[in-house]
Design a protein around this motif. Sequence first.
Motif, PDB file in Angstrom:
ATOM      1  N   ALA A 107      42.015  38.119  46.515  1.00 38.30           N
ATOM      2  CA  ALA A 107      41.989  38.658  45.425  1.00 38.30           C
ATOM      3  C   ALA A 107      43.270  38.762  44.505  1.00 38.30           C
ATOM      4  CB  ALA A 107      41.257  40.247  45.501  1.00 38.30           C
ATOM      5  N   THR A 167      43.782  36.615  40.987  1.00 42.24           N
ATOM      6  CA  THR A 167      44.049  37.494  40.108  1.00 42.24           C
ATOM      7  C   THR A 167      45.376  37.025  39.343  1.00 42.24           C
ATOM      8  OG1 THR A 167      44.716  39.368  41.367  1.00 42.24           O
ATOM      9  CG2 THR A 167      42.108  38.966  40.294  1.00 42.24           C
ATOM     10  N   GLN A 209      44.703  34.892  35.119  1.00 43.42           N
ATOM     11  CA  GLN A 209      44.831  36.452  34.472  1.00 43.42           C
ATOM     12  C   GLN A 209      43.864  36.377  33.362  1.00 43.42           C
ATOM     13  OE1 GLN A 209      48.829  37.801  33.985  1.00 43.42           O
ATOM     14  NE2 GLN A 209      49.471  37.123  36.063  1.00 43.42           N
ATOM     15  N   THR A 224      38.177  36.913  35.637  1.00 42.64           N
ATOM     16  CA  THR A 224      38.468  36.978  36.810  1.00 42.64           C
ATOM     17  C   THR A 224      38.193  38.352  37.732  1.00 42.64           C
ATOM     18  OG1 THR A 224      40.154  35.475  36.124  1.00 42.64           O
ATOM     19  CG2 THR A 224      40.712  36.184  38.567  1.00 42.64           C
ATOM     20  N   GLN A 225      38.832  39.531  37.170  1.00 41.59           N
ATOM     21  CA  GLN A 225      38.730  40.667  37.892  1.00 41.59           C
ATOM     22  C   GLN A 225      37.242  40.911  38.164  1.00 41.59           C
ATOM     23  OE1 GLN A 225      40.744  43.593  35.773  1.00 41.59           O
ATOM     24  NE2 GLN A 225      42.780  42.828  35.966  1.00 41.59           N
ATOM     25  N   ILE A 228      43.812  43.026  43.823  1.00 40.10           N
ATOM     26  CA  ILE A 228      43.899  43.166  42.408  1.00 40.10           C
ATOM     27  C   ILE A 228      45.138  43.908  41.773  1.00 40.10           C
ATOM     28  CG2 ILE A 228      42.991  43.916  40.079  1.00 40.10           C
ATOM     29  CD1 ILE A 228      40.195  43.051  41.341  1.00 40.10           C
ATOM     30  N   SER A 236      48.358  42.452  42.636  1.00 45.79           N
ATOM     31  CA  SER A 236      48.855  41.511  41.772  1.00 45.79           C
ATOM     32  C   SER A 236      49.384  41.803  40.528  1.00 45.79           C
ATOM     33  CB  SER A 236      47.499  40.517  41.436  1.00 45.79           C
ATOM     34  OG  SER A 236      47.482  39.895  40.271  1.00 45.79           O
TER      35      SER A 236
END
Length: 401
Positions: free
Chosen positions: A159, A163, A167, A171-172, A348, A351
């Motif tokens: 993840a 991500t 971006q 994606t999330q 996430i 990131s």
Amino acid sequence: MGSKALNKENGGASIRSLLEILIVSTRLGLTSFGGPIAHLGYFHEEYIRRRKWMDEKSYADLVALCQFLPGPASSQVGIGIGVMRAGVIGGIVAFLGFTLPSVIALIMMALILQGLQIGDAGWIHGLKMVAVAVVAHAIIGMAQKLTPDVKRKTIALIALVVTLLWQTAYTQVGIILLSAMIGYFIFKQPEEKDDSRIHFPISRRFAIFCLLLFFGLLVGLPILRDITSLQWVAMVDSFYRSGSLVFGGGHVVLPLLEREFVHPGWISKETFLAGYGAAQAVPGPLFTFAAYLGTIMNGWLGGLLATVAIFLPAFLLIFGTLPFWESLRRNEKVKGALMGVNAAVVGILISAFYEPIWTSSILAPIDFAFAAILFSMLAFWKLQPWMIVVFGAIGGFLINL
């Protein structure tokens, strides 16, 4: 849902009980400093020990459910207590009382700051380093709890990489759905023997409607954003998605909001972090930081819209899961899916912590040293977040000199 259905969900709440909920929750909203864990302590003291609106076991079960769901856990617990007391409208009233004081304070703060040019002031750079310390502390705590084994660490790593390199809004959501599928198939939790029962005055039909609306908005808003290119749709999508993906308390929403609003240039880093400092200084849930951001972008109406958008997932999830909680908490497949989701959320957030929080805050060795001091104050010396904010602002000003 018609008025008859809503009356049923409302559980026959009287004006007197709704007024009582409003008075008690507003008092809590004016005095509850210290973040979600402290809020749960205030709730327990006021709602359980003093007023006995729920028994200890039911309260513990409700807290467990809200920790299990994304969103602001303390706000969801408050909503759940309101539902138990006076149905769906009781939940809404409990939320308004607890949340509106800090919403009003942050909208006023934003209106004042709009007229000021804060630029690259030293105290603002200090707040950036506070953000590094606070979010790092929150993520470390989450990672220890949510990624204890190699499988979940691997999901978090995937993840993080995906991500960070791609971006986009899709994606999330895609990573979350994929992680839920992986968790559903690979994680098995032994069933717990628990004979306790907790009942909520919400029908399964209404709950299913809320869950369908939650997922419909999560998938549909990014599509609508691309089709229309309207700023208010983009703003609602960003706040709604941030509110849908946050586990572990309000501090964790910071990197998601910074990526959504600072990165595209909707709001400056300086104004964003000044508001974050203000949000630390007011009682109530930290999610009300959205009111400040919305006001900066679109005036006080934008502040109210942002507040509704970031808290709406919390309402839909708590209303949607309360009637199913008994079976959900015993279903090993559902637990497995949520284990996968929780692991992905850690990735996430790491990131988002790197880009943009770390890259915009740690620019020199002295910045790293000061951030380490701030982190130690929070993690080891256990000082309150608002004290770290004040120390960070003063330290940033002195470093700038």
